[in-house]
Design a protein around this motif. Structure first.
Motif, PDB file in Angstrom:
ATOM      1  N   ILE A 190       0.840  -1.195   0.000  1.00  0.00           N
ATOM      2  CA  ILE A 190       0.000   0.000   0.000  1.00  0.00           C
ATOM      3  C   ILE A 190       0.877   1.249   0.000  1.00  0.00           C
ATOM      4  O   ILE A 190       1.833   1.350   0.766  1.00  0.00           O
ATOM      5  N   GLU A 191       0.548   2.176  -0.870  1.00  0.00           N
ATOM      6  CA  GLU A 191       1.298   3.426  -0.976  1.00  0.00           C
ATOM      7  C   GLU A 191       0.467   4.576  -0.422  1.00  0.00           C
ATOM      8  O   GLU A 191      -0.699   4.737  -0.771  1.00  0.00           O
ATOM      9  N   MET A 192       1.087   5.372   0.459  1.00  0.00           N
ATOM     10  CA  MET A 192       0.394   6.531   1.024  1.00  0.00           C
ATOM     11  C   MET A 192       0.952   7.803   0.399  1.00  0.00           C
ATOM     12  O   MET A 192       2.164   8.037   0.419  1.00  0.00           O
ATOM     13  N   LEU A 193       0.069   8.616  -0.160  1.00  0.00           N
ATOM     14  CA  LEU A 193       0.456   9.906  -0.721  1.00  0.00           C
ATOM     15  C   LEU A 193       0.011  11.014   0.228  1.00  0.00           C
ATOM     16  O   LEU A 193      -1.164  11.084   0.592  1.00  0.00           O
ATOM     17  N   GLY A 244      -4.490  16.415   2.311  1.00  0.00           N
ATOM     18  CA  GLY A 244      -5.007  15.152   2.785  1.00  0.00           C
ATOM     19  C   GLY A 244      -4.071  14.010   2.459  1.00  0.00           C
ATOM     20  O   GLY A 244      -2.990  14.213   1.883  1.00  0.00           O
ATOM     21  N   GLN A 245      -4.483  12.829   2.820  1.00  0.00           N
ATOM     22  CA  GLN A 245      -3.706  11.623   2.575  1.00  0.00           C
ATOM     23  C   GLN A 245      -4.536  10.634   1.770  1.00  0.00           C
ATOM     24  O   GLN A 245      -5.727  10.454   2.028  1.00  0.00           O
ATOM     25  N   VAL A 246      -3.890   9.994   0.796  1.00  0.00           N
ATOM     26  CA  VAL A 246      -4.536   9.015  -0.059  1.00  0.00           C
ATOM     27  C   VAL A 246      -3.776   7.699   0.061  1.00  0.00           C
ATOM     28  O   VAL A 246      -2.546   7.674  -0.016  1.00  0.00           O
ATOM     29  N   PHE A 247      -4.516   6.603   0.238  1.00  0.00           N
ATOM     30  CA  PHE A 247      -3.912   5.278   0.353  1.00  0.00           C
ATOM     31  C   PHE A 247      -4.278   4.474  -0.891  1.00  0.00           C
ATOM     32  O   PHE A 247      -5.461   4.220  -1.159  1.00  0.00           O
ATOM     33  N   LEU A 248      -3.252   4.058  -1.649  1.00  0.00           N
ATOM     34  CA  LEU A 248      -3.442   3.419  -2.944  1.00  0.00           C
ATOM     35  C   LEU A 248      -2.909   1.987  -2.934  1.00  0.00           C
ATOM     36  O   LEU A 248      -2.057   1.618  -2.121  1.00  0.00           O
ATOM     37  N   THR A 249      -3.441   1.188  -3.886  1.00  0.00           N
ATOM     38  CA  THR A 249      -2.952  -0.186  -4.087  1.00  0.00           C
ATOM     39  C   THR A 249      -2.424  -0.301  -5.516  1.00  0.00           C
ATOM     40  O   THR A 249      -3.037  -0.963  -6.360  1.00  0.00           O
ATOM     41  N   PRO A 250      -1.268   0.310  -5.815  1.00  0.00           N
ATOM     42  CA  PRO A 250      -0.786   0.390  -7.202  1.00  0.00           C
ATOM     43  C   PRO A 250      -0.402  -0.957  -7.811  1.00  0.00           C
ATOM     44  O   PRO A 250      -0.348  -1.081  -9.039  1.00  0.00           O
ATOM     45  N   THR A 251      -0.140  -1.968  -6.982  1.00  0.00           N
ATOM     46  CA  THR A 251       0.234  -3.277  -7.524  1.00  0.00           C
ATOM     47  C   THR A 251      -0.964  -4.188  -7.727  1.00  0.00           C
ATOM     48  O   THR A 251      -0.809  -5.329  -8.168  1.00  0.00           O
TER      49      THR A 251
END
Length: 259
Positions: A190-193, A244-251
């Motif tokens: 998980i990637e946090m921006l 803000g913060q965004v949590f992504l699932t790039p894989t």
């Protein structure tokens, strides 16, 4: 023979969540030196299945329907009905059309004891929300939340194109408490921006896991105009404005993808 091995743990107040891996255990014969007896050693093979244990000490947790495996202790179970406009459309996976006037149900467990959920091949994220925090999560991501958290349905007004009627609706959590989220990838992927004020992030909806409620998203085509949208090869995307913060699932690879 199967065995459970603890992987991670998170606690808030009287609620503790623990994640376990289910492993197959076999024995291997080890030949000893001359004159010594042979020995056995255990070999653990990860099955890929995961299971969560909630330990309650005069606390409560609201579970997604259908995930309970077994429980013991001085516990009280009650089915809570979430009315549309409060928390409808996301507690029940069978309800895909949020805001249609139907109600969803959740299972509240309160008291002191242990609650085990059913084994699954999915991944999980534990998070502790602090007082004053607000988080919007993907409709398929909610799994369980401490009873101190307030669950509601957030309706977005800035939805372009394909959606109509009640617009885009997502689960929203406010307050302080422990939250368990399902994820298509492991927590390490998980990637946090961290998006500062004045900046935006554009993301495919399949890669979105959750984001802070300070970011009100716009859902629409990547570029304006039908012809341009077709040329870009992109469908609808999220555009979120900081801060803000965004949590992504790039894989994450969507089902049906040839990748």
């Amino acid at each position: 023979m199967s065995y459970r091995i603890a992987l991670s743990k998170e606690q808030n107040g009287g609620l503790t969540a623990e994640l376990y891996a289910i492993c197959k255990v076999s024995s291997q014969l080890i030949q000893g030196a001359a004159g010594q007896e042979p020995t056995f050693r255990e070999i653990y093979a990860d099955t890929g299945q995961r299971q969560i244990k909630f330990t309650l000490q005069e606390d409560s947790v609201v579970l997604e329907p259908g995930i309970l495996s077994y429980a013991h202790g001085r516990l009280k179970f009650e089915v809570i009905q979430q009315q549309p406009g409060q928390a409808g459309g996301f507690l029940g996976r069978a309800m895909r059309s949020a805001g249609t006037g139907e109600s969803a149900y959740g299972t509240r467990v309160s008291g002191t004891g242990e609650v085990w959920t059913e084994p699954t091949h999915k991944h999980f994220v534990f998070a502790n929300m602090e007082s004053g925090d607000s988080m919007l999560v993907d409709d398929k991501a909610y799994y369980a939340a401490q009873g101190t958290l307030r669950l509601s349905t957030h309706q977005h007004s800035k939805v372009q194109g394909a959606l109509s009627g009640n617009g885009l609706m997502q689960p929203r959590l406010d307050g302080r408490g422990l939250l368990v989220i399902e994820s298509p990838v492991s927590v390490h992927e998980i990637e946090m921006l961290d998006v500062p004020p004045g900046e935006t992030v554009t993301v495919d909806g399949d890669m979105m896991l959750m984001y802070t409620a300070t970011m009100n998203p716009r859902l629409g085509p990547l570029v304006r105009g039908l012809r341009n949208s077709l040329r870009s090869g992109e469908g609808l995307v999220y555009t979120l404005d900081g801060p803000g913060q965004v949590f992504l699932t790039p894989t994450h690879i969507a089902v049906g993808s040839l990748a």
